[in-house]
Design a protein around this motif. Structure first.
Motif, PDB file in Angstrom:
ATOM      1  N   ARG A 132       0.829  -1.212   0.000  1.00 27.11           N
ATOM      2  CA  ARG A 132       0.000   0.000   0.000  1.00 27.11           C
ATOM      3  C   ARG A 132       0.856   1.253   0.000  1.00 27.11           C
ATOM      4  NH1 ARG A 132      -3.358  -2.494   5.063  1.00 27.11           N
ATOM      5  NH2 ARG A 132      -4.001  -4.385   3.997  1.00 27.11           N
ATOM      6  N   LYS A 171     -14.719  -4.589   3.778  1.00 29.36           N
ATOM      7  CA  LYS A 171     -15.039  -3.174   3.630  1.00 29.36           C
ATOM      8  C   LYS A 171     -13.957  -2.358   4.321  1.00 29.36           C
ATOM      9  CE  LYS A 171     -18.951  -4.495   1.847  1.00 29.36           C
ATOM     10  NZ  LYS A 171     -19.147  -4.418   0.374  1.00 29.36           N
ATOM     11  N   GLY A 172     -13.879  -1.074   3.949  1.00 26.98           N
ATOM     12  CA  GLY A 172     -12.914  -0.203   4.604  1.00 26.98           C
ATOM     13  C   GLY A 172     -12.168   0.648   3.599  1.00 26.98           C
ATOM     14  N   LEU A 173     -11.161   1.375   4.108  1.00 23.51           N
ATOM     15  CA  LEU A 173     -10.425   2.333   3.294  1.00 23.51           C
ATOM     16  C   LEU A 173      -9.681   1.648   2.150  1.00 23.51           C
ATOM     17  CD1 LEU A 173      -9.429   5.213   2.805  1.00 23.51           C
ATOM     18  CD2 LEU A 173      -7.554   4.772   4.422  1.00 23.51           C
ATOM     19  N   VAL A 174      -9.029   0.528   2.450  1.00 22.30           N
ATOM     20  CA  VAL A 174      -8.264  -0.177   1.414  1.00 22.30           C
ATOM     21  C   VAL A 174      -9.185  -0.634   0.286  1.00 22.30           C
ATOM     22  CG1 VAL A 174      -6.855  -2.208   0.923  1.00 22.30           C
ATOM     23  CG2 VAL A 174      -6.455  -0.899   3.010  1.00 22.30           C
ATOM     24  N   SER A 175     -10.345  -1.166   0.648  1.00 18.84           N
ATOM     25  CA  SER A 175     -11.305  -1.615  -0.351  1.00 18.84           C
ATOM     26  C   SER A 175     -11.786  -0.450  -1.207  1.00 18.84           C
ATOM     27  CB  SER A 175     -12.494  -2.287   0.336  1.00 18.84           C
ATOM     28  OG  SER A 175     -13.486  -2.624  -0.599  1.00 18.84           O
ATOM     29  N   SER A 176     -12.108   0.681  -0.575  1.00 17.78           N
ATOM     30  CA  SER A 176     -12.604   1.854  -1.312  1.00 17.78           C
ATOM     31  C   SER A 176     -11.539   2.400  -2.245  1.00 17.78           C
ATOM     32  CB  SER A 176     -13.043   2.944  -0.324  1.00 17.78           C
ATOM     33  OG  SER A 176     -14.103   2.487   0.489  1.00 17.78           O
ATOM     34  N   LEU A 177     -10.294   2.454  -1.770  1.00 17.74           N
ATOM     35  CA  LEU A 177      -9.205   2.960  -2.606  1.00 17.74           C
ATOM     36  C   LEU A 177      -8.950   2.033  -3.784  1.00 17.74           C
ATOM     37  CD1 LEU A 177      -6.955   4.979  -3.136  1.00 17.74           C
ATOM     38  CD2 LEU A 177      -5.489   3.679  -1.570  1.00 17.74           C
TER      39      LEU A 177
END
Length: 412
Positions: free
Chosen positions: A88, A148-154
């Motif tokens: 990341r 779900k979460g920030l990594v998934s959204s990014l």
């Protein structure tokens, strides 16, 4: 469940030509980029070999691992390139784009195929910058859609940007395609659904079943720890060591069944989870082995002897593209137990080629595994035979190879 190229004869991108290679006028370079050399050998050996035989110059870009030598021996031009599958660090990701761009400009391939999330995203960007047409192959939704979460959204944002640069986007099942389209990550007109990666039905040939642990009658007598039977009934789970593969549920089901039956084996086979966010620590796997609930074989160079020694293959995954382990098991006439989720449901006909259980439910998994133990042996053999018949109808790798040939012939 399967809606693939075979069901779309009017679509030129999906029409399968008759068997046999097309003549290639001149030697053109086709490049494949993946996050492991192992996956290129394990899942795509037949396709790579066919293209080399057709006269193409086949290049493979991936991190160096134990299977890189196999690719070179096949006749591929192998380019080792470091890429963290789940890294990341944006600086490292930009460096990956730069390295891929430099390589693409140097090799000047006629067409590039990208597999898995990092190559799909950063490889597609590099290919556009290099002016080379590319195809993104999404082999499964994995961590991005399961969690779900920030990594998934990014990750979804990066997919939305990068897939604009791919001429086509291929999926292994209709549900994955629908998920990408409905989330606005890709235009539906770019999408094609393949019948998985295909399976080599000669390589994964049926073998005689081992002496099963017990007949249905003697298995019932073994309940409550009565009797030993003729030999252990063996369950096998083949996967990377990831929680998302349902390995925790498999271990819990194994504990429950071992409390009721004495003559069972529960085997795990597959590489470690690496730096995947869902990776199971090696210390946890070691603890299960020490407890005696499972055996862990690690990554096997040839999985066929272990499938041949198993009575049933299990995959309680949370989601799949088209699970290779189930294709291999069915091709070798072994019944399976899997979760009723996209990917698994494409392969398993519940009650005919195997049994489906509820996702993330170790009790239901244990119940389906127990049902497999208690089934009549002739019924189990019929399940295995039905599984191979389905592989022959829908998943024979010759269908996938011809699709690659058609698309390459059209674009190159």
């Amino acid at each position: 469940m399967i809606q693939n190229c075979l069901s779309q004869p009017g679509d030129s991108q999906c029409a399968f030509a008759p068997e046999g290679a097309r003549a290639v006028g001149k030697r053109r370079a086709i490049l494949f980029c993946a996050n492991t050399a192992w996956s290129m050998v394990r899942f795509r050996r037949g396709m790579l070999t066919a293209l080399i035989r057709d006269g193409y110059e086949v290049h493979v870009v991936a991190p160096e691992d134990g299977e890189a030598a196999s690719l070179r021996a096949m006749g591929c031009v192998f380019h080792p390139m470091t890429m963290a599958a789940q890294g990341r660090n944006p600086i490292e990701d930009l460096k990956l784009v730069a390295r891929l761009l430099a390589l693409y400009r140097r090799v000047k391939p006629a067409l590039i195929f990208h597999y898995t999330i990092k190559p799909n995203i950063y490889g597609s960007i590099a290919a556009r910058l290099a002016g080379v047409p590319s195809i993104a192959v999404t082999t499964g939704l994995g961590y991005v859609f399961i969690n779900k979460g920030l990594v998934s959204s990014l990750s979804k944002l990066l997919y939305r940007i990068s897939l604009r640069f791919s001429g086509q986007v291929w999926f292994l099942n209709q549900e994955d395609r629908s998920a990408f389209v409905s989330a606005g990550l890709v235009e539906s007109g770019k999408c094609t659904v393949l019948p998985g990666e295909g399976i080599d039905l000669e390589f994964f040939a049926p073998v005689p079943r081992p002496e099963c642990a017990e007949s249905a009658d003697s298995a019932k007598e073994a309940k409550e720890e009565k009797g030993e039977g003729d030999g252990p009934f063996c369950f096998l789970l083949i996967a990377r060591m990831l929680w998302d593969k349902g390995i925790g549920e498999y271990v819990a089901a194994a504990r429950a069944l071992k409390a009721r039956y004495r003559n069972l084996r529960f085997v795990l086979a597959g590489p470690s989870g690496g730096d995947n966010p869902s990776a199971i620590p090696q210390s946890q796997v070691d603890a299960w082995v020490k407890e005696g609930v499972v055996e862990y074989l690690g990554m096997l160079a040839d999985i066929r002897p272990m499938i041949g020694a198993a009575d049933c293959v299990v995959l309680p995954s949370y989601r799949e593209g088209i699970p290779r382990a189930l294709l291999e098991a069915a091709a070798m006439e072994r019944p399976v137990v899997a979760t009723a989720v996209p990917g698994c449901m494409d392969v398993v006909d519940n009650g005919q080629t195997g049994l489906l259980c509820r996702e993330r439910d170790p009790r239901d998994l244990a119940a389906k595994m127990e049902e497999m133990i208690l089934r009549d042996r002739d019924d189990v053999r019929e399940m295995g035979a039905a599984g191979r018949a389905k592989m022959r109808r829908h998943f024979d790798e010759k269908f996938v190879i011809e699709h690659y040939r058609n698309v390459i012939h059209e674009l190159v």
